[in-house]
Write a protein that holds these residues in place. Structure first.
Motif, PDB file in Angstrom:
ATOM      1  N   ALA A  40       1.077  -1.215  -0.023  1.00 61.64           N
ATOM      2  CA  ALA A  40      -0.020  -0.151  -0.006  1.00 61.64           C
ATOM      3  C   ALA A  40       1.012   1.341   0.019  1.00 61.64           C
ATOM      4  CB  ALA A  40      -0.868   0.037   1.297  1.00 61.64           C
ATOM      5  N   THR A  41       0.501   2.040  -1.021  1.00 58.94           N
ATOM      6  CA  THR A  41       1.512   3.543  -1.121  1.00 58.94           C
ATOM      7  C   THR A  41       0.112   4.415  -0.901  1.00 58.94           C
ATOM      8  OG1 THR A  41       1.213   3.520  -3.440  1.00 58.94           O
ATOM      9  CG2 THR A  41       3.223   2.681  -2.524  1.00 58.94           C
ATOM     10  N   PHE A  42       0.658   5.620  -0.517  1.00 59.27           N
ATOM     11  CA  PHE A  42      -0.049   6.681  -0.182  1.00 59.27           C
ATOM     12  C   PHE A  42       0.048   7.896  -1.044  1.00 59.27           C
ATOM     13  CE2 PHE A  42       0.986   4.279   3.454  1.00 59.27           C
ATOM     14  CZ  PHE A  42      -0.327   3.627   3.935  1.00 59.27           C
ATOM     15  N   GLY A  43      -1.116   8.782  -1.240  1.00 61.67           N
ATOM     16  CA  GLY A  43      -0.744  10.182  -2.116  1.00 61.67           C
ATOM     17  C   GLY A  43      -1.847   9.990  -3.165  1.00 61.67           C
ATOM     18  N   LEU A  44      -1.946  11.320  -4.030  1.00 61.49           N
ATOM     19  CA  LEU A  44      -2.694  11.278  -4.886  1.00 61.49           C
ATOM     20  C   LEU A  44      -2.580  10.566  -6.419  1.00 61.49           C
ATOM     21  CD1 LEU A  44      -3.225  15.197  -4.945  1.00 61.49           C
ATOM     22  CD2 LEU A  44      -4.937  13.275  -3.953  1.00 61.49           C
ATOM     23  N   ASP A  47       2.112   6.374  -9.050  1.00 65.39           N
ATOM     24  CA  ASP A  47       3.448   6.521  -9.319  1.00 65.39           C
ATOM     25  C   ASP A  47       4.340   7.417  -8.605  1.00 65.39           C
ATOM     26  OD1 ASP A  47       2.163   8.540 -10.506  1.00 65.39           O
ATOM     27  OD2 ASP A  47       3.519   8.479 -12.233  1.00 65.39           O
ATOM     28  N   GLN A  48       3.949   8.203  -7.673  1.00 67.54           N
ATOM     29  CA  GLN A  48       4.521   9.262  -6.871  1.00 67.54           C
ATOM     30  C   GLN A  48       4.139   9.181  -5.316  1.00 67.54           C
ATOM     31  OE1 GLN A  48       4.136  13.072  -8.479  1.00 67.54           O
ATOM     32  NE2 GLN A  48       5.503  12.379 -10.404  1.00 67.54           N
ATOM     33  N   PRO A  49       4.618   8.232  -4.894  1.00 68.59           N
ATOM     34  CA  PRO A  49       4.179   7.875  -3.338  1.00 68.59           C
ATOM     35  C   PRO A  49       4.630   9.051  -2.379  1.00 68.59           C
ATOM     36  CG  PRO A  49       5.272   5.936  -3.986  1.00 68.59           C
ATOM     37  CD  PRO A  49       5.222   7.118  -5.198  1.00 68.59           C
ATOM     38  N   GLU A  50       3.578   9.379  -1.599  1.00 61.52           N
ATOM     39  CA  GLU A  50       3.935  10.325  -0.450  1.00 61.52           C
ATOM     40  C   GLU A  50       3.975   9.980   0.783  1.00 61.52           C
ATOM     41  OE1 GLU A  50       0.950  13.446  -0.976  1.00 61.52           O
ATOM     42  OE2 GLU A  50       0.880  13.270  -3.037  1.00 61.52           O
ATOM     43  N   ARG A  51       4.619  10.609   1.921  1.00 61.19           N
ATOM     44  CA  ARG A  51       4.565  10.243   3.090  1.00 61.19           C
ATOM     45  C   ARG A  51       3.371  10.575   3.823  1.00 61.19           C
ATOM     46  NH1 ARG A  51       9.647   8.624   5.226  1.00 61.19           N
ATOM     47  NH2 ARG A  51       9.065   9.410   7.314  1.00 61.19           N
ATOM     48  N   ALA A  52       2.867   9.590   4.616  1.00 62.06           N
ATOM     49  CA  ALA A  52       1.286   9.954   5.214  1.00 62.06           C
ATOM     50  C   ALA A  52       1.626   9.316   6.756  1.00 62.06           C
ATOM     51  CB  ALA A  52       0.384   9.041   4.566  1.00 62.06           C
ATOM     52  N   CYS A  53       0.895   9.998   7.540  1.00 63.28           N
ATOM     53  CA  CYS A  53       1.030   9.732   8.983  1.00 63.28           C
ATOM     54  C   CYS A  53      -0.124   8.659   9.262  1.00 63.28           C
ATOM     55  CB  CYS A  53       0.759  10.984   9.646  1.00 63.28           C
ATOM     56  SG  CYS A  53       0.841  10.507  11.614  1.00 63.28           S
ATOM     57  N   VAL A  54       0.254   7.391   9.233  1.00 64.36           N
ATOM     58  CA  VAL A  54      -0.840   6.352   9.399  1.00 64.36           C
ATOM     59  C   VAL A  54      -1.015   5.942  10.785  1.00 64.36           C
ATOM     60  CG1 VAL A  54      -1.327   4.139   8.384  1.00 64.36           C
ATOM     61  CG2 VAL A  54      -0.143   5.810   6.824  1.00 64.36           C
ATOM     62  N   GLU A  55      -2.460   5.586  11.088  1.00 68.98           N
ATOM     63  CA  GLU A  55      -2.775   5.346  12.583  1.00 68.98           C
ATOM     64  C   GLU A  55      -3.116   3.841  12.370  1.00 68.98           C
ATOM     65  OE1 GLU A  55      -5.915   7.706  13.860  1.00 68.98           O
ATOM     66  OE2 GLU A  55      -4.339   9.041  14.787  1.00 68.98           O
ATOM     67  N   HIS A  56      -3.742   3.305  11.182  1.00 60.51           N
ATOM     68  CA  HIS A  56      -4.233   2.007  10.872  1.00 60.51           C
ATOM     69  C   HIS A  56      -4.366   1.642   9.673  1.00 60.51           C
ATOM     70  CE1 HIS A  56      -7.274  -1.430  11.414  1.00 60.51           C
ATOM     71  NE2 HIS A  56      -7.818  -0.921  10.362  1.00 60.51           N
ATOM     72  N   LEU A  57      -3.950   0.240   9.271  1.00 60.78           N
ATOM     73  CA  LEU A  57      -4.232  -0.175   7.921  1.00 60.78           C
ATOM     74  C   LEU A  57      -4.830  -1.529   8.265  1.00 60.78           C
ATOM     75  CD1 LEU A  57      -3.487  -0.077   4.761  1.00 60.78           C
ATOM     76  CD2 LEU A  57      -1.538  -1.596   5.480  1.00 60.78           C
ATOM     77  N   GLY A  58      -5.760  -2.107   7.479  1.00 55.46           N
ATOM     78  CA  GLY A  58      -6.387  -3.388   7.554  1.00 55.46           C
ATOM     79  C   GLY A  58      -6.866  -3.985   6.407  1.00 55.46           C
ATOM     80  N   VAL A  59      -6.997  -5.201   6.166  1.00 52.95           N
ATOM     81  CA  VAL A  59      -7.288  -5.761   5.024  1.00 52.95           C
ATOM     82  C   VAL A  59      -8.443  -6.971   5.507  1.00 52.95           C
ATOM     83  CG1 VAL A  59      -6.532  -7.464   3.205  1.00 52.95           C
ATOM     84  CG2 VAL A  59      -4.874  -5.606   4.031  1.00 52.95           C
TER      85      VAL A  59
END
Length: 142
Positions: A40-44, A47-59
């Motif tokens: 999982a990558t974050f951002g708009l 192809d250009q992932p951004e840094r994100a402040c993540v509290e939770h990731l679930g599948v």
């Protein structure tokens, strides 16, 4: 005699937009990688992932049966990507990362806080993904 304050319209508009923007945030999540190791990558843009402040990731399976998740120990942790089944420093896992199956739909949920000079606004994301023809694809809710 009453004093009347005159504020230019563009300042009122700017204030309103700023207040509305501070009430919610969105950090899109993109899924790529292999069936055995989706990332999982974050951002708009994927192809250009951004840094994100993540509290939770679930599948979860599309029927909302949780498979695996991680939660930040305290607050949120700033990351550029998170891989399924891997627990980075500062996160605690919940459940065992079961093998994923091709042509199965999975619900990926993430949440955290945006970090700006003025505040830390909560954000959430949820999307459905399938592994088809050798790649992860975003799909419409089943």
């Amino acid at each position: 005699m009453s004093a009347r304050l005159s504020v230019p319209r563009h300042l009122v508009w700017l204030f309103a937009v700023t207040v509305l923007a501070a009430c919610s945030a969105m950090v899109p999540v993109h899924v790529a990688g292999t069936l055995e190791r989706p990332v999982a990558t974050f951002g708009l843009r994927a192809d250009q992932p951004e840094r994100a402040c993540v509290e939770h990731l679930g599948v979860a399976r599309s029927h909302d049966q949780p498979i695996w998740s991680i939660d930040a120990r305290r607050g949120c942790r700033t990351v550029r990507q998170l891989a399924y089944g891997e627990v980075p420093d500062g996160f605690v896992p919940s459940g065992h990362a079961a093998p994923l199956q091709a042509d199965q739909t999975y619900l990926v949920r993430a949440s955290g806080r945006s970090k700006s000079a003025l505040s830390a606004v909560p954000w959430t994301w949820a999307g459905y993904y399938r592994f088809e023809n050798g790649q992860w694809k975003a799909v419409v809710q089943p």
